[in-house]
Design a protein around this motif. Structure first.
Motif, short mmCIF file in Angstrom:
data_model
loop_
_atom_site.label_atom_id
_atom_site.label_comp_id
_atom_site.label_asym_id
_atom_site.label_seq_id
_atom_site.Cartn_x
_atom_site.Cartn_y
_atom_site.Cartn_z
N LEU A 268 -18.67 -7.02 25.14
CA LEU A 268 -19.94 -6.31 25.31
C LEU A 268 -20.02 -5.10 24.38
CD1 LEU A 268 -22.57 -6.21 26.93
CD2 LEU A 268 -21.39 -4.77 28.61
N LYS A 269 -18.91 -4.40 24.26
CA LYS A 269 -18.86 -3.23 23.38
C LYS A 269 -19.13 -3.63 21.92
CE LYS A 269 -15.80 0.64 22.18
NZ LYS A 269 -14.45 1.24 22.38
N THR A 270 -18.53 -4.76 21.51
CA THR A 270 -18.72 -5.25 20.14
C THR A 270 -20.14 -5.75 19.93
OG1 THR A 270 -16.39 -5.90 20.03
CG2 THR A 270 -17.88 -6.90 18.43
N VAL A 271 -20.67 -6.48 20.91
CA VAL A 271 -22.02 -7.05 20.79
C VAL A 271 -23.07 -5.96 20.66
CG1 VAL A 271 -23.80 -8.29 22.09
CG2 VAL A 271 -21.51 -9.24 21.93
N LEU A 272 -22.91 -4.87 21.41
CA LEU A 272 -23.88 -3.78 21.37
C LEU A 272 -23.92 -3.08 20.01
CD1 LEU A 272 -23.33 -2.19 24.90
CD2 LEU A 272 -25.26 -3.60 24.14
N ILE B 137 -15.52 -13.25 18.89
CA ILE B 137 -16.59 -12.26 18.70
C ILE B 137 -16.08 -10.95 18.14
CG2 ILE B 137 -18.30 -10.86 19.94
CD1 ILE B 137 -18.66 -13.25 21.83
N CYS B 138 -14.93 -10.50 18.62
CA CYS B 138 -14.41 -9.19 18.18
C CYS B 138 -13.59 -9.27 16.89
CB CYS B 138 -13.57 -8.57 19.29
SG CYS B 138 -14.50 -8.27 20.82
N HIS B 139 -12.96 -10.43 16.64
CA HIS B 139 -12.16 -10.60 15.42
C HIS B 139 -12.46 -11.97 14.78
CE1 HIS B 139 -9.80 -7.08 16.60
NE2 HIS B 139 -9.72 -7.61 17.81
N PRO B 140 -13.71 -12.20 14.40
CA PRO B 140 -14.11 -13.52 13.90
C PRO B 140 -13.37 -13.97 12.64
CG PRO B 140 -15.81 -11.89 13.46
CD PRO B 140 -14.83 -11.24 14.37
N LEU B 141 -13.04 -13.03 11.75
CA LEU B 141 -12.37 -13.40 10.51
C LEU B 141 -10.91 -13.80 10.74
CD1 LEU B 141 -13.77 -10.61 8.14
CD2 LEU B 141 -14.61 -12.95 8.46
N ARG B 142 -10.34 -13.39 11.84
CA ARG B 142 -8.94 -13.72 12.14
C ARG B 142 -8.82 -14.86 13.15
NH1 ARG B 142 -6.19 -8.60 14.34
NH2 ARG B 142 -4.40 -10.03 14.32
N TYR B 143 -9.97 -15.44 13.54
CA TYR B 143 -9.98 -16.45 14.61
C TYR B 143 -9.06 -17.63 14.29
CZ TYR B 143 -11.61 -19.81 18.07
OH TYR B 143 -11.66 -20.73 19.08
N TYR C 20 -10.10 -14.97 26.48
CA TYR C 20 -9.41 -14.43 25.29
C TYR C 20 -9.93 -15.10 24.03
CZ TYR C 20 -5.69 -13.35 21.97
OH TYR C 20 -4.99 -12.93 20.86
N ASP C 21 -10.17 -16.40 24.12
CA ASP C 21 -10.73 -17.15 22.98
C ASP C 21 -12.09 -16.58 22.57
OD1 ASP C 21 -10.96 -19.75 21.28
OD2 ASP C 21 -12.78 -19.75 22.50
N GLY D 186 -30.62 -11.63 15.48
CA GLY D 186 -30.17 -12.89 16.07
C GLY D 186 -28.68 -12.97 16.31
N ALA D 187 -27.91 -12.04 15.79
CA ALA D 187 -26.45 -12.08 15.94
C ALA D 187 -26.04 -11.81 17.39
CB ALA D 187 -25.80 -11.07 15.01
N MET D 188 -26.73 -10.88 18.04
CA MET D 188 -26.40 -10.54 19.43
C MET D 188 -26.65 -11.73 20.34
SD MET D 188 -27.88 -7.48 21.88
CE MET D 188 -27.26 -6.19 20.80
N ALA D 189 -27.78 -12.41 20.16
CA ALA D 189 -28.11 -13.57 20.99
C ALA D 189 -27.10 -14.69 20.78
CB ALA D 189 -29.52 -14.06 20.67
N LYS D 190 -26.69 -14.88 19.54
CA LYS D 190 -25.70 -15.91 19.23
C LYS D 190 -24.35 -15.59 19.86
CE LYS D 190 -23.67 -18.48 15.37
NZ LYS D 190 -23.59 -18.60 13.90
N ALA D 191 -23.96 -14.31 19.81
CA ALA D 191 -22.69 -13.89 20.39
C ALA D 191 -22.69 -14.06 21.90
CB ALA D 191 -22.41 -12.43 20.03
#
Length: 246
Positions: free
Chosen positions: A157-161, A61-67, A55-56, A167-172
């Motif tokens: 995975l849906k968000t990463v795609l 990854i999916c809600h980085p601004l609200r982390y 969940y973390d 370089g953002a995908m590799a970092k995620a």
């Protein structure tokens, strides 16, 4: 996760080593049922910890601004309490049910560890309810954790795609790498253990015992390695050590 691994190792391995090294096979009933409870509760706590970690990763990854507003210190405390309460309470009846059985036959279990099934099979009473409770609780706790982990990674995975920045995908994916490897180790050994127990009549009786011990040894041994190798300071230390050896 480290604390859970340490407790599991200290609960199982000293007795196993005492059996193999010194042929010390005796264990009291109270110690046996305590070992049974710790193994059942802490194993499910580890699975639940992986779910919270998934969940973390999902929030990161999916809600980085609200982390920072979601994964707060208060959330961590509540998650820890939930992990202990859920798994500690729901697995408590397993050793209690086993301890209430009438043991009038042999007193030697065919295992190095006091598992519920190994102990309850020595009873002269009907153990159907005992087996049914462990089956239902085990699959409910571990099964629900696995479903939630799969859901988290599906959203990740849906968000990463969708990420198009270089370089953002590799970092995620790198953020999830260690966690995914640990879940793979944990689930694979557990799955093999379940399959061998179901097919007990077709394989050597020592195989399930060996796998049971390895399940309490391999994940705790690999967890710090998987996470540690990704730490910058540890990487630099390993490189320096390899240079000196070469």
């Amino acid at each position: 996760l480290s604390l859970l691994d340490i407790v599991l190792c200290l609960t199982v391995l000293p007795k196993v080593l005492a059996i193999f090294w010194f042929d010390f096979r005796l264990i009291s009933f109270s110690a046996c049922f305590l070992q049974m409870y710790i193994m059942n509760s802490f194993l499910t706590m580890e699975s639940c910890t992986f779910t919270i970690m998934a969940y973390d990763r999902y929030v990161a990854i999916c809600h980085p601004l609200r982390y920072t507003t979601i994964i707060t210190e208060q959330f961590v405390v509540r998650a820890a309490i939930f992990i202990v309460a859920r798994n500690g309470l729901l697995t408590m009846p397993i050793p209690i049910l086993s301890s209430r059985l009438r043991y009038c036959a042999g007193n030697m279990i065919k295992n190095c560890i006091c598992t519920n099934m190994s102990v309850s099979k020595l009873s002269c009473d009907d153990i159907t309810f005992n087996q049914l409770y462990q089956f239902v609780i085990g699959w409910t706790l571990l099964g629900s954790d696995l479903v939630l982990i799969v859901l988290s990674y599906s959203f990740i995975l849906k968000t990463v795609l969708r990420i198009k920045a270089e370089g953002a995908m590799a970092k995620a994916l790198g953020t999830c790498g260690s966690h995914f490897i640990l879940i793979l180790f944990f689930s694979t050994v557990l799955l093999v253990l379940v399959i061998t127990n179901l097919a007990r009549k077709r394989i050597l009786p020592d195989v399930p015992i060996l796998l049971n011990i390895l399940h309490h040894l391999i994940p705790p041994a690999l967890n710090p390695i998987v996470y540690g190798v990704r730490t910058k300071e540890i990487k630099q230390g390993i490189k320096k050590l390899l240079r000196r050896l070469s």
